[in-house]
Design a protein around this motif. Sequence first.
Motif, short mmCIF file in Angstrom:
data_model
loop_
_atom_site.label_atom_id
_atom_site.label_comp_id
_atom_site.label_asym_id
_atom_site.label_seq_id
_atom_site.Cartn_x
_atom_site.Cartn_y
_atom_site.Cartn_z
N HIS B 467 0.85 -1.20 0.00
CA HIS B 467 0.00 0.00 0.00
C HIS B 467 0.88 1.25 0.00
O HIS B 467 0.68 2.18 -0.79
N ALA B 468 1.87 1.26 0.91
CA ALA B 468 2.70 2.46 1.09
C ALA B 468 3.59 2.72 -0.13
O ALA B 468 3.80 3.86 -0.53
N GLN B 469 4.13 1.64 -0.70
CA GLN B 469 5.11 1.81 -1.77
C GLN B 469 4.46 1.91 -3.15
O GLN B 469 5.02 2.54 -4.04
N ILE B 470 3.33 1.24 -3.34
CA ILE B 470 2.78 1.12 -4.69
C ILE B 470 1.31 1.54 -4.78
O ILE B 470 0.95 2.47 -5.50
N HIS B 471 0.45 0.83 -4.00
CA HIS B 471 -0.99 0.98 -4.21
C HIS B 471 -1.47 2.41 -4.08
O HIS B 471 -2.23 2.90 -4.93
N GLN B 472 -1.10 3.10 -3.02
CA GLN B 472 -1.66 4.42 -2.74
C GLN B 472 -1.47 5.39 -3.91
O GLN B 472 -2.29 6.28 -4.11
N TYR B 473 -0.40 5.21 -4.68
CA TYR B 473 -0.07 6.19 -5.72
C TYR B 473 -0.90 6.07 -6.98
O TYR B 473 -0.85 6.96 -7.84
N GLY B 474 -1.62 4.98 -7.14
CA GLY B 474 -2.42 4.84 -8.36
C GLY B 474 -1.56 5.09 -9.59
O GLY B 474 -0.50 4.50 -9.74
N LYS B 475 -2.04 6.00 -10.44
CA LYS B 475 -1.34 6.31 -11.68
C LYS B 475 -0.54 7.61 -11.54
O LYS B 475 -0.22 8.24 -12.56
N LEU B 476 -0.26 8.03 -10.30
CA LEU B 476 0.46 9.29 -10.11
C LEU B 476 1.82 9.26 -10.81
O LEU B 476 2.23 10.24 -11.43
N TYR B 477 2.50 8.13 -10.71
CA TYR B 477 3.79 7.98 -11.37
C TYR B 477 3.66 7.12 -12.62
O TYR B 477 2.80 6.23 -12.69
N THR B 478 4.53 7.34 -13.59
CA THR B 478 4.59 6.44 -14.74
C THR B 478 5.20 5.12 -14.25
O THR B 478 5.87 5.09 -13.21
N PRO B 479 4.99 4.02 -14.99
CA PRO B 479 5.57 2.75 -14.54
C PRO B 479 7.09 2.83 -14.38
O PRO B 479 7.63 2.28 -13.41
N GLU B 480 7.74 3.51 -15.30
CA GLU B 480 9.21 3.68 -15.18
C GLU B 480 9.58 4.38 -13.87
O GLU B 480 10.50 3.95 -13.18
N GLU B 481 8.87 5.50 -13.60
CA GLU B 481 9.17 6.25 -12.37
C GLU B 481 8.90 5.39 -11.14
O GLU B 481 9.68 5.39 -10.18
N LEU B 482 7.80 4.65 -11.21
CA LEU B 482 7.39 3.90 -10.02
C LEU B 482 8.38 2.79 -9.68
O LEU B 482 8.78 2.63 -8.52
N ILE B 483 8.78 2.01 -10.69
CA ILE B 483 9.66 0.88 -10.38
C ILE B 483 11.03 1.38 -9.89
O ILE B 483 11.64 0.78 -9.00
N LEU B 484 11.42 2.53 -10.41
CA LEU B 484 12.69 3.14 -9.96
C LEU B 484 12.55 3.62 -8.50
O LEU B 484 13.42 3.37 -7.66
N LYS B 485 11.44 4.27 -8.23
CA LYS B 485 11.18 4.79 -6.88
C LYS B 485 11.10 3.64 -5.86
O LYS B 485 11.62 3.74 -4.75
N VAL B 486 10.44 2.57 -6.27
CA VAL B 486 10.18 1.48 -5.32
C VAL B 486 11.42 0.60 -5.12
O VAL B 486 11.73 0.22 -4.00
N THR B 487 12.11 0.29 -6.22
CA THR B 487 13.20 -0.70 -6.11
C THR B 487 14.58 -0.09 -6.28
O THR B 487 15.59 -0.78 -6.13
N GLY B 488 14.64 1.20 -6.65
CA GLY B 488 15.93 1.85 -6.79
C GLY B 488 16.63 1.59 -8.12
O GLY B 488 17.75 2.06 -8.32
N GLU B 489 16.02 0.83 -9.01
CA GLU B 489 16.65 0.63 -10.33
C GLU B 489 15.57 0.36 -11.39
O GLU B 489 14.45 0.01 -11.06
N PRO B 490 15.94 0.53 -12.66
CA PRO B 490 14.97 0.25 -13.74
C PRO B 490 14.68 -1.25 -13.79
O PRO B 490 15.36 -2.05 -13.13
N LEU B 491 13.68 -1.60 -14.57
CA LEU B 491 13.29 -3.00 -14.69
C LEU B 491 14.49 -3.85 -15.12
O LEU B 491 15.20 -3.50 -16.05
N ASN B 492 14.67 -4.98 -14.42
CA ASN B 492 15.86 -5.81 -14.60
C ASN B 492 15.41 -7.27 -14.55
O ASN B 492 14.83 -7.72 -13.56
#
Lengths: 510, 510
Positions: B467-492
Amino acid sequence: MSISAESQTLEQQVQAFKALDEKIIHLGSILGLVEWDQKVMAPKKGRGLFAKAIGTLSTEAFKLTVSKEMGELVNQLSSPENSARLDDITRAQVRERKMEYDRSHLIPEDMYREYVVLTAEANDIWEEARNQADFSIFEPALVKIVEFKRKAAEIYGYQDHPYDALLDEFEPGLTVKVLDPLFARLRESSVDLLRRTQQSTSKPREDLFEQKYPIDVQKTFNREMLPIIGFDLDAGRLDETVHPFAQTINTGDVRITTRYVETNVRSALFGTIHEAGHGIYEQNIDASLEGTVLSTGASFGIHESQSRFLENMVGRSEAFWKYFYKGLQSAFPEQLGTVQLVDFYRAINRVQPSLIRVEADELTYNLHIMLRYEIEKALIGGDIEVKDLPAIWNQKVEDYLGIRPANDREGVLQDVHWSFGGFGYFPSYSLGNLYAAQILHTIEQQVPNLYEAIEQGDFDTVQTWLHAQIHQYGKLYTPEELILKVTGEPLNADYLVDYLEQKYSRIYNL
Amino acid sequence: MSISAESQTLEQQVQAFKALDEKIIHLGSILGLVEWDQKVMAPKKGRGLFAKAIGTLSTEAFKLTVSKEMGELVNQLSSPENSARLDDITRAQVRERKMEYDRSHLIPEDMYREYVVLTAEANDIWEEARNQADFSIFEPALVKIVEFKRKAAEIYGYQDHPYDALLDEFEPGLTVKVLDPLFARLRESSVDLLRRTQQSTSKPREDLFEQKYPIDVQKTFNREMLPIIGFDLDAGRLDETVHPFAQTINTGDVRITTRYVETNVRSALFGTIHEAGHGIYEQNIDASLEGTVLSTGASFGIHESQSRFLENMVGRSEAFWKYFYKGLQSAFPEQLGTVQLVDFYRAINRVQPSLIRVEADELTYNLHIMLRYEIEKALIGGDIEVKDLPAIWNQKVEDYLGIRPANDREGVLQDVHWSFGGFGYFPSYSLGNLYAAQILHTIEQQVPNLYEAIEQGDFDTVQTWLHAQIHQYGKLYTPEELILKVTGEPLNADYLVDYLEQKYSRIYNL
């Protein structure tokens, strides 16, 4: 084939009008579905949020009904020379959309918006007042609603009585002048008949229903009964709600609900049959009317005639139970195994003055309606004021039913209708009974073996007649035209008076 | 406080834009509900008629998204000087509506209308072709759809590959250039790992699920499981359909479905958990985004990461069943009473190359996606033609899975996606797996006791993190921004490769 410029223009107008009518019907069909969903299916946390979405869509739909485009189209298409060139369906579509446009577009937008907010809030206030059994809580909101309705009646316009303007919304063309003598006749005979049933020494049993009827078994019985009496479950659904209702999505999707009470097997049975009457009407409107404003019942009163006919003239008849009673006994052997059919039949027709309209029997029901009609008429006409209502209500209940509410909850606060501004609605219920009895009289002349067929489980005979005479036409005819076409005469209270007299004379050995 | 004329204008623009966004969301919310209803509740005879009403409303909603008003507002509000003055939510709303406007308003109306009719008809044609197992029936319609999609890609525009323009609809910003190496890495390692599992002599049991599991008992188990794993039944529903799906009405009303198969208890279990993953995401989007275009998942791939994470990383873990298995055994004592937890765990993770994507296990699933991705890319890029599809399909299935479809029904005709023009959609499924594994890696670092909590039936720990890292934000961030914000790196792709390697090495004793 060549088309003159003028008829081309008419064709184009008709096309534009039909497209607009269909668009409003499509949005209405969607609104019907989502309102059904919110009552029957929606989880509780989503409903508040969804109300906003419903508000957005219903505003869009309303705007179309009073749009400039609609006004121009209905005015042009209803001119005598154009009207004469339209086919029957188009002419009736124009009639209905014009009536709606004429009523609604004159209400100033500010006044309308204020009223929408007012009635939205009034529902909660009424619920609170009812819970507290305190009319004074509801009074200020009701004063404003009555003010609005009085103003609206002036704006809509009327010939004799301001209440006519409100009646017109539910029963187009009906007036106080027509209704007063009909209701007076019914009231006098009902009060007298009620007195005689109460004095009778041969009364139906009271105890039959005071047992437990497992709800699962009730559900199965109701569901199996529906297709037999004519409701098509492939073109509809049966669900469960506290307040039963019927909701049409389209002729292939008519949804009804019923209410199961463990200690009262009658509640679901007659609720289901009643709503099925509404539903069967809508399922059998002709396909040529689909997607038009005509694909619904002719009026609230005619609609109610179909539910009341099925519930009372069919569902509470001895013939009906000659067919269904064995099944009911098998479903509930402990509760009904030793109860004779005649006792069951008399028990479901027991007359008992009571304070709550929705629980009233077939005879006293109309008296509940009378008193509401009289109060509404006087209120809109300015003869009484909102503050007087509790006292007047209680006095009328005593006059007609011989009992007196102990508080406002079981008196003037029992119905939701005034909180949504539904003045003019109540008469529909008794109109339904009046129409139903008059229709029954006609059917019995044309189909003498009506009740014999029902005894055999043949519901096709009666439904085929109703489809051919009433259902298929939807709103093509006005209620006045329809009842004249079907029965050969205008609405006449004698038929219901006679029907009730005969039925209860037999049951109570009068 | 005084407001300058200029900022007043901006405020007014923002207000108009937000009202328009909300109106589209309201109509979309209603469309979501009625589409759910038609799949889950509607009686069969009404659906054809209701499709017209849905067509009317979805056209209205679509018109608003490409309206002149929308174009002017998103263009003005996205200018550098205006954009800088918007709050984060408004800026993201403008970003999303502008992206949609830019894509859609360039498609000529005639072309769009033709396409709507084409895909509406193509669905029936595809069903017929699949029933007959004959691709040639579907081929002409698919040729037209591919033509449309190729044209649309040119209109939408792209940098390197026309398929990028289609990917963008489902995963904004994703390109062939980014996806090719990710998928190549996953494909190679999956093919190799599959080969090793097939050669292993220590395989999970096959027979556990070949028994009868009464559906009523399955229903109760699934329903009771839902609130424990985090799905709020007061803000949603669980129903039954042949093809499970999740449908959001609003954050307080998220409806999921599952499918009960008497001889396959896994079907409903993992279907329910998967859809619950989608549903929990939508239920936990922040209230500040409600009624805006941002109140949904960040992308199809991110959405799928939440369903796959819950289904696979949680639902197919040993920890999950350490908590739930006793309950499942009590529900099905005859079927599972003597089966050890470890055998059950291994059996639900059995790897078996199969022809049908929706029945594939966690490892081979991605290979099903790869071949679709490669075919779509080549088709849209003009490297292959529709007529070549069956042969290419069958060859790729053999290359990756070592088996060959016996006919088109279990080959190229199995998926509905192409019949509605969903080119670019399939990659989302494997993207979901890739995102999910990368997210799991991050959670395990931040919440080392993750699986110990799950073992105890504590799903709050993992859900609170999501909820805190992903759900609450809905579509506020683009997928690229979100995965970087959440995991610290681009999709790997390494994370999914490692996860699968570890999981199946243990299960298959590799």
